[in-house]
Motif scaffolding. Sequence first.
Motif, mmCIF file in Angstrom:
data_model
loop_
_atom_site.group_PDB
_atom_site.id
_atom_site.type_symbol
_atom_site.label_atom_id
_atom_site.label_comp_id
_atom_site.label_asym_id
_atom_site.label_seq_id
_atom_site.Cartn_x
_atom_site.Cartn_y
_atom_site.Cartn_z
ATOM 1 N N LEU A 1 -7.052 19.833 -9.632
ATOM 2 C CA LEU A 1 -7.588 18.558 -9.157
ATOM 3 C C LEU A 1 -6.483 17.515 -9.027
ATOM 4 O O LEU A 1 -6.447 16.730 -8.066
ATOM 5 N N LEU A 2 -5.561 17.491 -9.999
ATOM 6 C CA LEU A 2 -4.447 16.552 -9.920
ATOM 7 C C LEU A 2 -3.512 16.887 -8.761
ATOM 8 O O LEU A 2 -2.932 15.988 -8.135
ATOM 9 N N LEU A 3 -3.370 18.174 -8.451
ATOM 10 C CA LEU A 3 -2.557 18.550 -7.291
ATOM 11 C C LEU A 3 -3.202 18.070 -5.995
ATOM 12 O O LEU A 3 -2.507 17.610 -5.078
ATOM 13 N N LEU A 4 -4.545 18.166 -5.922
ATOM 14 C CA LEU A 4 -5.231 17.643 -4.741
ATOM 15 C C LEU A 4 -4.994 16.140 -4.600
ATOM 16 O O LEU A 4 -4.729 15.639 -3.501
ATOM 17 N N VAL A 5 -5.100 15.424 -5.718
ATOM 18 C CA VAL A 5 -4.880 13.981 -5.686
ATOM 19 C C VAL A 5 -3.423 13.671 -5.324
ATOM 20 O O VAL A 5 -3.142 12.709 -4.597
ATOM 21 N N THR A 6 -2.496 14.491 -5.814
ATOM 22 C CA THR A 6 -1.072 14.265 -5.517
ATOM 23 C C THR A 6 -0.802 14.341 -4.023
ATOM 24 O O THR A 6 -0.166 13.448 -3.445
ATOM 25 N N VAL A 7 -1.264 15.412 -3.387
ATOM 26 C CA VAL A 7 -1.002 15.551 -1.951
ATOM 27 C C VAL A 7 -1.809 14.542 -1.144
ATOM 28 O O VAL A 7 -1.380 14.119 -0.051
ATOM 29 N N TYR A 8 -2.970 14.115 -1.662
ATOM 30 C CA TYR A 8 -3.739 13.069 -0.967
ATOM 31 C C TYR A 8 -2.956 11.763 -0.933
ATOM 32 O O TYR A 8 -2.868 11.114 0.118
ATOM 33 N N PHE A 9 -2.370 11.370 -2.058
ATOM 34 C CA PHE A 9 -1.596 10.136 -2.071
ATOM 35 C C PHE A 9 -0.299 10.284 -1.278
ATOM 36 O O PHE A 9 0.199 9.303 -0.702
ATOM 37 N N LEU A 10 0.263 11.493 -1.246
ATOM 38 C CA LEU A 10 1.434 11.722 -0.393
ATOM 39 C C LEU A 10 1.068 11.517 1.065
ATOM 40 O O LEU A 10 1.807 10.856 1.822
ATOM 41 N N MET A 11 -0.066 12.057 1.472
ATOM 42 C CA MET A 11 -0.533 11.862 2.840
ATOM 43 C C MET A 11 -0.855 10.389 3.094
ATOM 44 O O MET A 11 -0.581 9.854 4.168
ATOM 45 N N SER A 12 -1.425 9.706 2.093
ATOM 46 C CA SER A 12 -1.773 8.296 2.252
ATOM 47 C C SER A 12 -0.527 7.443 2.490
ATOM 48 O O SER A 12 -0.570 6.461 3.243
ATOM 49 N N VAL B 1 2.930 6.008 -3.238
ATOM 50 C CA VAL B 1 4.029 6.771 -3.833
ATOM 51 C C VAL B 1 3.913 6.787 -5.351
ATOM 52 O O VAL B 1 4.077 7.828 -6.002
ATOM 53 N N ALA B 2 3.613 5.621 -5.933
ATOM 54 C CA ALA B 2 3.494 5.538 -7.391
ATOM 55 C C ALA B 2 2.365 6.428 -7.899
ATOM 56 O O ALA B 2 2.522 7.164 -8.891
ATOM 57 N N LEU B 3 1.214 6.406 -7.245
ATOM 58 C CA LEU B 3 0.080 7.227 -7.683
ATOM 59 C C LEU B 3 0.339 8.714 -7.425
ATOM 60 O O LEU B 3 -0.120 9.561 -8.191
ATOM 61 N N CYS B 4 1.076 9.014 -6.363
ATOM 62 C CA CYS B 4 1.447 10.404 -6.092
ATOM 63 C C CYS B 4 2.313 10.950 -7.215
ATOM 64 O O CYS B 4 2.057 12.044 -7.749
ATOM 65 N N ARG C 1 -11.331 7.673 4.754
ATOM 66 C CA ARG C 1 -11.954 8.928 5.191
ATOM 67 C C ARG C 1 -11.337 10.120 4.476
ATOM 68 O O ARG C 1 -12.049 11.032 4.037
ATOM 69 N N GLU C 2 -10.014 10.101 4.351
ATOM 70 C CA GLU C 2 -9.350 11.194 3.648
ATOM 71 C C GLU C 2 -9.711 11.188 2.163
ATOM 72 O O GLU C 2 -9.764 12.252 1.524
ATOM 73 N N GLY C 3 -9.980 10.002 1.595
ATOM 74 C CA GLY C 3 -10.423 9.933 0.207
ATOM 75 C C GLY C 3 -11.780 10.597 0.013
ATOM 76 O O GLY C 3 -12.024 11.253 -1.007
ATOM 77 N N VAL C 4 -12.665 10.414 0.988
ATOM 78 C CA VAL C 4 -13.967 11.094 0.910
ATOM 79 C C VAL C 4 -13.787 12.606 0.966
ATOM 80 O O VAL C 4 -14.438 13.364 0.232
ATOM 81 N N VAL C 5 -12.853 13.066 1.828
ATOM 82 C CA VAL C 5 -12.612 14.517 1.957
ATOM 83 C C VAL C 5 -12.087 15.096 0.647
ATOM 84 O O VAL C 5 -12.575 16.129 0.160
ATOM 85 N N VAL C 6 -11.100 14.443 0.029
ATOM 86 C CA VAL C 6 -10.544 14.979 -1.208
ATOM 87 C C VAL C 6 -11.565 14.893 -2.339
ATOM 88 O O VAL C 6 -11.597 15.763 -3.224
ATOM 89 N N ALA C 7 -12.427 13.875 -2.326
ATOM 90 C CA ALA C 7 -13.465 13.781 -3.348
ATOM 91 C C ALA C 7 -14.464 14.934 -3.213
ATOM 92 O O ALA C 7 -14.861 15.550 -4.219
ATOM 93 N N ALA D 1 0.812 -1.226 0.000
ATOM 94 C CA ALA D 1 0.000 0.000 0.000
ATOM 95 C C ALA D 1 0.844 1.275 0.000
ATOM 96 O O ALA D 1 0.553 2.209 -0.752
ATOM 97 N N PRO D 2 1.903 1.389 0.843
ATOM 98 C CA PRO D 2 2.724 2.606 0.776
ATOM 99 C C PRO D 2 3.373 2.810 -0.581
ATOM 100 O O PRO D 2 3.412 3.938 -1.091
#
Length: 370
Positions: free
Chosen positions: A68-79, A31-34, A96-102, A26-27
């Motif tokens: 939107l891609l920047l939001l997803v980038t920092v979300y995956f960094l946090m993940s 990183v890959a998706l970030c 939960r954080e995925g719901v927030v970014v969505a 998962a980590p």
Amino acid sequence: MKVLLLVLDAAVLWKVYQWRRSPDDAPLRSVALCLLSAALSYPLAMPGGSSGIDTVAGHGTAKLLQNLLLLVTVYFLMSFYLYSADGPDARRRVRREGVVVALAAVALTVAAESVPHDVFAGSFSSEDMTVPQIAFFYIGAGLYLMYALAVAGHWTRRYARMSRRPHSTGLWMTAVALGAVAVACAIRAVIVGIRATGASVPDLVMTAVAFLLVVSILLFVAGVTYSGARARTSAVRLWLRHRCAHRRLAPLWELLTEAYPKHVLPPASSTLWDRMRARGVHRRCHRRIVECRDCLIDISPHLADEEDGLPLREVDPRELAVRLRRASALIGQGVPAPRQAVPLAMGDGGDREADVRQLIAVSDALRTAA
């Protein structure tokens, strides 16, 4: 910018390859998706990419997609940090954080689509923030970026406290960079709020915030690559040292293996790639050292000189080189060993590196004499 994009693309390909080999990690997936999200958003910030998308989909589309891609980038960094450090509750927290970014992405999309495209066509410095949707778009994006980066910075600081150098140095650089970017996002949100009231913000402040963002991003890149760069630098230095040692040991090795060819170990591979890659260089250097040591054990009975009375391990490398040549000639004539084997060419430090230095000193003396 093209060079940075190529570097980012190479990092994406490498991480996606690792993710494919370990799909349940998962980590690593985070990183890959970030990196993938960052790589997709990067071209949208370039004039050519944004203008092409705006021409097809309307003005402001590239800006919306980039944010939107920047939001997803920092979300995956946090993940990544949540998966790495949050224990059994990590998956639930990431969801939960995925719901927030969505929700944030939907809110920004609605705000951007609720105004005419020509109104949403400017940059941050030239945008009309008195339009509520525009102000909401920038404030919402800035606040979420600030939140996600602050969480990532918090976990980075925790890891930095628990780590040792050089890893801790890179982590502290990353933590400072994430905190600085979060501060810059907060300042930009305040600037949007001030401009939304119709007031103006000095250009000096806008320039200072932009400079802080640039410096922070560069520091972040330096931080995340610091440990790897240090490791690669150390690996290259070790590669060069072993390659040099292998070359400098050649005169001694050639003399000894000519007398005792039975001690020559079979090579693992003779391809050019194996001769140049790090593992092959280390293996060949270690094999040459072992072969030299084995041969020295067998040739040592021929080296004792009754006249000086010195133990062989105390003989000067130049004198030892002379005796080795004489002993090699005697062995070629079939003269039997007159006494038992004794240690020689051993360093004072008592470790392998000291012995290797002594072997190189004898080999250099043979080269000079030749």
